[in-house]
Design a protein around this motif. Structure first.
Motif, mmCIF file in Angstrom:
data_model
loop_
_atom_site.group_PDB
_atom_site.id
_atom_site.type_symbol
_atom_site.label_atom_id
_atom_site.label_comp_id
_atom_site.label_asym_id
_atom_site.label_seq_id
_atom_site.Cartn_x
_atom_site.Cartn_y
_atom_site.Cartn_z
ATOM 1 N N GLY A 253 0.798 -1.219 0.000
ATOM 2 C CA GLY A 253 0.000 0.000 0.000
ATOM 3 C C GLY A 253 0.826 1.263 0.000
ATOM 4 O O GLY A 253 1.787 1.393 -0.761
ATOM 5 N N ASP A 254 0.477 2.193 0.875
ATOM 6 C CA ASP A 254 1.088 3.520 0.906
ATOM 7 C C ASP A 254 1.783 3.772 2.242
ATOM 8 O O ASP A 254 1.588 3.053 3.216
ATOM 9 C CB ASP A 254 0.011 4.601 0.710
ATOM 10 N N GLY A 255 2.544 4.872 2.282
ATOM 11 C CA GLY A 255 3.116 5.360 3.532
ATOM 12 C C GLY A 255 3.894 4.293 4.276
ATOM 13 O O GLY A 255 4.672 3.538 3.691
ATOM 14 N N ILE A 256 3.661 4.206 5.572
ATOM 15 C CA ILE A 256 4.389 3.231 6.385
ATOM 16 C C ILE A 256 3.907 1.802 6.133
ATOM 17 O O ILE A 256 4.508 0.860 6.657
ATOM 18 C CB ILE A 256 4.303 3.558 7.889
ATOM 19 N N GLY A 257 2.847 1.665 5.343
ATOM 20 C CA GLY A 257 2.430 0.321 4.956
ATOM 21 C C GLY A 257 3.569 -0.433 4.295
ATOM 22 O O GLY A 257 3.786 -1.627 4.541
ATOM 23 N N LYS A 258 4.324 0.271 3.455
ATOM 24 C CA LYS A 258 5.460 -0.356 2.768
ATOM 25 C C LYS A 258 6.568 -0.713 3.750
ATOM 26 O O LYS A 258 7.227 -1.753 3.613
ATOM 27 C CB LYS A 258 5.984 0.596 1.684
ATOM 28 N N GLU A 259 6.779 0.150 4.746
ATOM 29 C CA GLU A 259 7.853 -0.094 5.713
ATOM 30 C C GLU A 259 7.538 -1.252 6.643
ATOM 31 O O GLU A 259 8.401 -2.103 6.910
ATOM 32 C CB GLU A 259 8.108 1.188 6.506
ATOM 33 N N PHE B 250 4.916 -15.854 -2.266
ATOM 34 C CA PHE B 250 4.380 -14.524 -1.996
ATOM 35 C C PHE B 250 4.133 -13.773 -3.302
ATOM 36 O O PHE B 250 5.027 -13.668 -4.151
ATOM 37 C CB PHE B 250 5.346 -13.742 -1.110
ATOM 38 N N ILE B 251 2.910 -13.241 -3.443
ATOM 39 C CA ILE B 251 2.517 -12.533 -4.657
ATOM 40 C C ILE B 251 2.313 -11.060 -4.318
ATOM 41 O O ILE B 251 1.331 -10.683 -3.668
ATOM 42 C CB ILE B 251 1.216 -13.122 -5.248
ATOM 43 N N GLU B 252 3.250 -10.214 -4.739
ATOM 44 C CA GLU B 252 3.138 -8.783 -4.473
ATOM 45 C C GLU B 252 2.056 -8.169 -5.359
ATOM 46 O O GLU B 252 2.044 -8.385 -6.566
ATOM 47 C CB GLU B 252 4.475 -8.088 -4.730
ATOM 48 N N SER B 253 1.161 -7.397 -4.735
ATOM 49 C CA SER B 253 0.044 -6.801 -5.466
ATOM 50 C C SER B 253 -0.141 -5.347 -5.040
ATOM 51 O O SER B 253 0.389 -4.914 -4.014
ATOM 52 C CB SER B 253 -1.239 -7.605 -5.209
ATOM 53 N N LYS B 254 -0.895 -4.599 -5.846
ATOM 54 C CA LYS B 254 -1.015 -3.156 -5.644
ATOM 55 C C LYS B 254 -2.405 -2.765 -5.146
ATOM 56 O O LYS B 254 -3.416 -3.375 -5.512
ATOM 57 C CB LYS B 254 -0.746 -2.416 -6.956
ATOM 58 N N ALA B 255 -2.426 -1.717 -4.334
ATOM 59 C CA ALA B 255 -3.679 -1.067 -3.923
ATOM 60 C C ALA B 255 -3.315 0.233 -3.221
ATOM 61 O O ALA B 255 -2.193 0.395 -2.732
ATOM 62 C CB ALA B 255 -4.502 -1.960 -3.008
ATOM 63 N N GLY B 256 -4.260 1.182 -3.196
ATOM 64 C CA GLY B 256 -4.041 2.418 -2.473
ATOM 65 C C GLY B 256 -3.939 3.646 -3.363
ATOM 66 O O GLY B 256 -4.255 3.614 -4.557
ATOM 67 N N TYR B 257 -3.478 4.742 -2.766
ATOM 68 C CA TYR B 257 -3.425 6.025 -3.473
ATOM 69 C C TYR B 257 -2.367 6.030 -4.568
ATOM 70 O O TYR B 257 -2.615 6.510 -5.685
ATOM 71 C CB TYR B 257 -3.160 7.156 -2.475
ATOM 72 N N GLU B 258 -1.174 5.529 -4.267
ATOM 73 C CA GLU B 258 -0.128 5.477 -5.293
ATOM 74 C C GLU B 258 -0.569 4.593 -6.453
ATOM 75 O O GLU B 258 -0.290 4.901 -7.619
ATOM 76 C CB GLU B 258 1.171 4.936 -4.692
ATOM 77 N N SER C 70 -5.995 7.518 1.955
ATOM 78 C CA SER C 70 -7.341 7.619 1.408
ATOM 79 C C SER C 70 -7.313 8.300 0.046
ATOM 80 O O SER C 70 -6.464 9.154 -0.228
ATOM 81 C CB SER C 70 -8.248 8.402 2.356
ATOM 82 N N THR C 71 -8.244 7.919 -0.812
ATOM 83 C CA THR C 71 -8.400 8.521 -2.132
ATOM 84 C C THR C 71 -9.833 9.021 -2.242
ATOM 85 O O THR C 71 -10.745 8.244 -2.489
ATOM 86 C CB THR C 71 -8.113 7.493 -3.250
ATOM 87 N N SER D 89 -1.661 4.792 7.315
ATOM 88 C CA SER D 89 -0.441 4.957 6.525
ATOM 89 C C SER D 89 0.531 5.986 7.108
ATOM 90 O O SER D 89 1.679 6.066 6.673
ATOM 91 C CB SER D 89 -0.790 5.361 5.093
ATOM 92 N N ALA D 90 0.080 6.789 8.078
ATOM 93 C CA ALA D 90 0.925 7.749 8.809
ATOM 94 C C ALA D 90 1.881 8.520 7.905
ATOM 95 O O ALA D 90 3.100 8.417 8.039
ATOM 96 C CB ALA D 90 1.713 7.027 9.905
ATOM 97 N N PRO D 91 1.375 9.326 6.970
ATOM 98 C CA PRO D 91 2.262 10.034 6.031
ATOM 99 C C PRO D 91 3.245 10.979 6.712
ATOM 100 O O PRO D 91 4.293 11.307 6.133
ATOM 101 C CB PRO D 91 1.282 10.797 5.134
#
Length: 342
Positions: free
Chosen positions: A9-15, A33-41, A71-72, A268-270
């Motif tokens: 996802g986004d922000g600290i989700g990646k960390e 493990f299958i990396e997939s996308k979602a979120g604002y980016e 959020s979007t 996501s704590a931007p």
């Protein structure tokens, strides 16, 4: 080989996803493990907050591990979409205090079981406009069905038995919302009557939602399993996190008949994105819940113990808990502790 979809996802989700994977990949498990996308980016790049390919991957996987998203506005929520697509009807949020963590209360250990498919989160809303076209009223439809209420109450009761708990509490507002919360409360006691003779050790009671909010900050040790509807559970679980040291220690699981979706409760704590300040414990504990769902109880229990040991020592903790350690420092400490235990 079991497939696990991961959505950072986004922000600290990646960390926290990266930190969690350090712990997960250290185990002797044959997972793909299958990396997939979602979120604002994802929306900026793909034009959608959650692509069909991500949903397809999640449906085909044994479980999905989710980080956090920004959020979007005006676009569908990826996490709510996933919950609906995977038909995960139960949201589990354990609230447990840890030795070594400065929290409001000690010896807190209860589970909130939240109905995940209906209530006010059904997202059925409409507007009424005046003759000049201005919006004068907005309406949200709250749906509570006997079928879903019975299902979540039975699930919670069986969780109480499984976890050797002695008390289960239904939270509602049936004195005001007589029809909707009335169905939920009645369904709860129907389940209690169904199983009580087989399990006389379990005490059942119910509280109004406002009273429960007070009891959580005056006598939280009284609770063992709480079962409630969607919105109430969402609010109470964040209040519960405040009792034990914050959202950085709060994991969650979304459980269905076939699928499981696991995520830390925090957002996501931007404001701290990219600084290495995010607490990875909630993600690591979410991974533990995922492994329990996948029948890997041995590793799930060892992860829980490793987290407890690291927090108890108090040497490697992130700033939200009063420490100075970085996200990856904590993840590596948990991994090292885990390797000692296995």
């Amino acid at each position: 080989m079991k497939k696990i979809t991961t959505i950072a996802g986004d922000g600290i989700g990646k960390e926290v996803m990266e930190a969690g994977m350090i712990v997960l990949e250290s185990l002797d498990l044959n997972y793909d493990f299958i990396e997939s996308k979602a979120g604002y980016e994802c929306f900026q790049k793909c034009g959608t907050t959650i692509p069909e390919e991500t949903l397809k991957n999640a449906r085909k996987s044994s479980a999905t591990l989710f980080g956090a998203i920004d959020s979007t506005p005006g676009e569908k929520s990826p996490i709510i979409t996933l919950r609906k697509e995977l038909e995960v009807f139960a949201n589990l949020r354990p609230i447990k205090s840890f030795e070594g963590v400065n929290s409001l209360f000690k010896n807190v250990d209860f589970l909130i079981v939240r109905e995940n498919t209906e209530g006010l989160y059904s997202q059925i809303e409409s507007f009424e406009k005046s003759e000049n076209g201005k919006v004068t009223k907005s309406i949200a439809k709250r749906i509570i069905t006997q079928k879903a209420s019975m299902k979540i109450c039975e699930f919670a009761y069986k969780k109480a038995i499984e976890n050797k708990k002695k008390k289960i509490t239904c939270v509602h507002k049936a004195n005001v919302l007589k029809k909707t919360d009335g169905i939920f409360k009645d369904s709860f006691y129907n389940i209690i009557n169904k199983y009580s003779q087989e399990n006389p050790q379990i005490i059942a009671n119910d509280y109004y939602i406002d009273a429960t909010a007070m009891y959580l900050i005056t006598k939280p040790q009284e609770f063992e399993v709480i079962v409630t509807s969607n919105l109430y559970g969402d609010i109470l679980s964040d209040e519960g996190a405040g009792l034990i040291g914050g959202l950085g220690l709060s994991p969650s699981a979304n459980i269905g008949d076939k699928n499981g979706l696991f995520e830390p409760v925090h957002g996501s704590a931007p404001d701290i994105e990219g600084k290495g300040l995010a607490n990875p414990v909630a993600m690591v504990l979410s991974i533990s819940m995922m492994l329990e769902f996948l029948k890997e109880e041995y590793y799930a229990n060892k992860i829980n113990l490793a987290v407890e040991n690291v927090l108890k020592k108090g040497k490697t903790i992130t700033p939200d808990l009063g420490g100075t350690s970085k996200t990856m420092d904590v993840a590596i400490s948990i991994k090292d502790e885990l390797e000692k235990l296995i």
